[in-house]
Design a protein around this motif. Sequence first.
Motif, short mmCIF file in Angstrom:
data_model
loop_
_atom_site.label_atom_id
_atom_site.label_comp_id
_atom_site.label_asym_id
_atom_site.label_seq_id
_atom_site.Cartn_x
_atom_site.Cartn_y
_atom_site.Cartn_z
N ALA A 18 -48.94 -5.60 30.12
CA ALA A 18 -47.54 -5.75 30.53
C ALA A 18 -46.59 -5.18 29.48
N LEU A 22 -43.97 -2.01 29.75
CA LEU A 22 -42.57 -2.14 29.37
C LEU A 22 -42.17 -1.05 28.38
N SER A 40 -37.20 -0.54 35.55
CA SER A 40 -37.41 -1.99 35.67
C SER A 40 -38.52 -2.30 36.65
N GLN A 41 -38.60 -1.53 37.72
CA GLN A 41 -39.66 -1.73 38.71
C GLN A 41 -41.03 -1.44 38.07
N GLY A 44 -42.18 -4.14 35.96
CA GLY A 44 -42.52 -5.36 36.69
C GLY A 44 -41.49 -6.46 36.52
N MET A 45 -40.23 -6.08 36.37
CA MET A 45 -39.17 -7.08 36.21
C MET A 45 -37.93 -6.64 36.97
N ASN A 46 -37.00 -7.58 37.15
CA ASN A 46 -35.77 -7.19 37.82
C ASN A 46 -34.87 -6.46 36.82
N GLN A 47 -33.85 -5.81 37.36
CA GLN A 47 -32.99 -4.96 36.52
C GLN A 47 -32.26 -5.77 35.45
N GLU A 49 -33.28 -8.49 33.85
CA GLU A 49 -34.22 -8.74 32.75
C GLU A 49 -34.40 -7.48 31.89
N PHE A 50 -34.57 -6.35 32.57
CA PHE A 50 -34.78 -5.09 31.86
C PHE A 50 -33.55 -4.74 31.03
#
Length: 81
Positions: A18, A22, A40-41, A44-47, A49-50
Amino acid sequence: MSLVIPDEFLQTAHISEADLKLEIAILLFQQEKITLGTASQFAGMNQLEFQRILGSRKIPIHYGVEDLRQDLRTLEANDWR
């Protein structure tokens, strides 16, 4: 395309799968090769969080009209409704 990264590499680098994803997403975003949404996709996180991670690293968010259009195309192609 699939990319196989040996577990030994991850262990040697002291990084999880992971975290590697990132780091790749951040690098490609910084180089303006992918949009914020795509990065962000991929991570593996929403925008949001990114964006928080980018902010903590003092990485500017370069997001223009074309980025928005690309993100909308990506969302439509993936049927995220």
